[in-house]
Write an enzyme that holds these catalytic residues in place. Sequence first.
Site, short mmCIF file in Angstrom:
data_model
loop_
_atom_site.label_atom_id
_atom_site.label_comp_id
_atom_site.label_asym_id
_atom_site.label_seq_id
_atom_site.Cartn_x
_atom_site.Cartn_y
_atom_site.Cartn_z
N CYS A 2 28.02 49.48 41.05
CA CYS A 2 28.63 50.35 40.04
C CYS A 2 28.93 51.70 40.68
CB CYS A 2 27.66 50.53 38.88
SG CYS A 2 26.95 48.99 38.29
N ARG A 28 35.70 49.73 43.45
CA ARG A 28 34.47 48.94 43.49
C ARG A 28 34.45 47.89 42.39
NH1 ARG A 28 30.58 52.62 46.31
NH2 ARG A 28 28.85 51.37 45.57
N TRP A 77 29.57 47.42 37.00
CA TRP A 77 29.88 46.08 37.47
C TRP A 77 28.65 45.26 37.09
CZ3 TRP A 77 28.61 42.35 41.28
CH2 TRP A 77 29.64 41.42 41.54
N ASN A 103 22.58 53.13 39.22
CA ASN A 103 23.08 52.08 40.12
C ASN A 103 21.87 51.39 40.72
OD1 ASN A 103 25.73 52.75 39.79
ND2 ASN A 103 26.06 53.42 41.89
N GLY A 104 21.96 50.07 40.91
CA GLY A 104 20.85 49.35 41.54
C GLY A 104 20.24 48.35 40.59
N GLU A 484 35.53 27.72 58.80
CA GLU A 484 35.73 29.01 58.13
C GLU A 484 36.47 29.99 59.05
OE1 GLU A 484 35.79 30.38 55.38
OE2 GLU A 484 35.46 32.51 55.70
N LYS A 488 40.01 31.79 58.21
CA LYS A 488 40.18 33.25 58.18
C LYS A 488 41.41 33.69 58.96
CE LYS A 488 38.28 34.07 55.80
NZ LYS A 488 37.71 33.93 54.53
N GLU A 491 44.57 32.72 57.03
CA GLU A 491 44.81 33.60 55.88
C GLU A 491 45.30 34.98 56.30
OE1 GLU A 491 41.53 32.35 52.52
OE2 GLU A 491 40.80 33.40 54.26
N HIS A 507 39.07 12.98 70.31
CA HIS A 507 39.68 11.95 69.46
C HIS A 507 41.04 12.40 68.93
CE1 HIS A 507 36.07 9.56 69.74
NE2 HIS A 507 35.40 10.69 69.60
N LYS A 603 43.36 36.13 45.15
CA LYS A 603 41.90 36.23 45.24
C LYS A 603 41.25 35.18 44.36
CE LYS A 603 38.13 38.26 46.60
NZ LYS A 603 37.78 37.84 47.97
C1 G6P Z 1 41.27 31.38 46.93
C2 G6P Z 1 40.88 32.61 47.74
C3 G6P Z 1 39.83 32.21 48.78
C4 G6P Z 1 38.64 31.57 48.10
C5 G6P Z 1 39.06 30.39 47.21
C6 G6P Z 1 37.92 29.95 46.32
O1 G6P Z 1 41.88 30.46 47.75
O2 G6P Z 1 42.01 33.14 48.37
O3 G6P Z 1 39.41 33.36 49.48
O4 G6P Z 1 37.74 31.12 49.06
O5 G6P Z 1 40.12 30.79 46.33
O6 G6P Z 1 37.62 30.98 45.43
P1 G6P Z 1 36.25 31.16 44.70
O7 G6P Z 1 36.43 32.42 43.89
O8 G6P Z 1 36.03 29.96 43.84
O9 G6P Z 1 35.19 31.31 45.74
#
Ligand code: G6P
Length: 608
Positions: A2, A28, A77, A103-104, A484, A488, A491, A507, A603
Amino acid sequence: MCGIVAYSGKKESVINSLVTGLKRLEYRGYDSAGIAAISSSGIYDKKTVGKVTNLERAVLEDQPVGLNGIGIAHTRWATHGEPTVANAHPHASADGRIWVVHNGIIENYLEIKKNLQKKGIKFTSQTDTEVVAKLIGDLYKGDLRSAVLETVAQLKGAFALCIISKDEPERLIGVKYASPLLVGIGKDELIIASDASAIIERTKKVVYLEDGELVDINKSDYEVVSFQDEAIDKSVEKIDWDVDAASKQGYEHYLLKEIMEQPEAIENSLRGRILLDEADVRFGGLMDVSARLKDINRVVLLGVGTSYYSAKLGELYFNALTSIPATAAMSPEYRYTKNNIDKNTWLIAVSQSGETADTIAAIEEAKRHGALVTGLVNVVGSSISRMTDAGVYNHTGPEISVASTKAFTSQSLLLLMHAILLGRQQGLDFSASKKLIRAVVDLPKSIGEVLKSRDLIEKVASSIRKDNDLFYLGRQYNYPIALEGALKIKELAYIHAEGLSGGELKHGFIALIEPGFTTIAIATDDVVKDKMIANIAEVKARKGRVVAIANEVIKQADATVVVPNIGSDMLQPLVNNIALQLIAYYVAKERKLDIDQPRNLAKSVTVE
Ligand code: G6P
């Protein structure tokens, strides 16, 4: 995560300073906001759900009069309790004379709440913060500082607090313990904030409070004391970045900020959940389903995107630490496979946003079969957190950049802890568990060490900025990290990349290796390191280029990113992954791409 702003200064500036400060903290994330200011008739307060502009509008409509220039404000938040007006800060003492923003997390709030309830004190919110306001009110005997010091002596957890009292209208108190707080020293005004971005428009002079310190402001004077009420001499520092950078805490991109704040984010994920002496873990959010967990004979870890890759790591953790078979399942495919699930299946839905449509559809399917469904979700109050039987929040704070970084680290770590929880129920050895938990506790420090070597990683990243195709190789616990890492760089840098098990290379994939083709190989010290070294040799024999992630320089590789050896095969991948996050970031930066909002991505994907 927050945001806090508190102000002591010119009467006419109080509302404007508080609202502008809150707006600066909006990056934030927020779900509600509130304000309390001292006025000639007592305390003026206003809370609204949603954006800070809602609060601003409401305050403008009210046109409060008689303000004296002292006030506190907060953007929330949600952690304890849903985002509602009742749960929004500031919270008040029972008699409404003392107001607090926080906050916390107060870990022992239930205990304090029970004691206060026994005295007949009534609570109106579901928050942990309200106990602080009620406790200060209960201990108040005419001196706010004494009441606050007596209160903090009883609190466990993390707390940055700002407090005002109707009875001491010239006073504003701030307290810091394990959650940031600073004091901006302006011209005829003092501003307390959780983050410098909230004060930068008014002053660059700042006093950073340390844990266990209290600032006592009396109009334009301030004094910093310890929690034992001893005076502390503080120096005034100068903020060396400007207002444009403020909303990203001085970082050029949210992504870098989110990568860099991982040590703190992980500490927040762990807080209150580690029982080191018992070699065990505790999740308050799973208490209600503890009886059902005893009858589980199958575990399914569900997710998509980055969350699927943490689920893949989770699968390995469960299978290593428990005798119950576990499988990772990719949400969009889940409904189209024969799942054989029933009431003895534990399905853990992993999702940063808690809103991913494919994951929601898969949860519905699992619920139809009577499975126990729990969530591992970052966004409090999100759809998945509401539709699951129980769950665990990441508590890593809002993740704004579209590509997920800190959420992945937290998800993976918390899945390991889920596996420890079940493992301990089934007789997982005390000392093995204790060793693992100790490594969990040390993880933030190890991540911090990788972050320190980011300049070297930037140089390695520069060497692959012109590549169009990459392989990421890893085995065992590093296989999901290879997946992963490849995601990254796709993306962020729009480079085609494949994450592979080292064992898969021969393979088919090896056909693509030609002179100059780059492979990123994870070869840290573990049981599969020799196999990874053999893969590196296979790539080199075909004149490919190799960047190794290892605990020491790998002589066969063209470059090595050396990461600390943390002595835990299960957790080392999370350290290795930090290097891959930074590589993706720096390649995207060199390619001058839109790092925080990459093309075509979102997102939170709320459609199937
Ligand atoms: C979208 C985002 C990814 C995320 C995926 C799953 O593709 O761009 O960054 O990993 O959704 O999202 P979630 O909120 O379920 O982790």
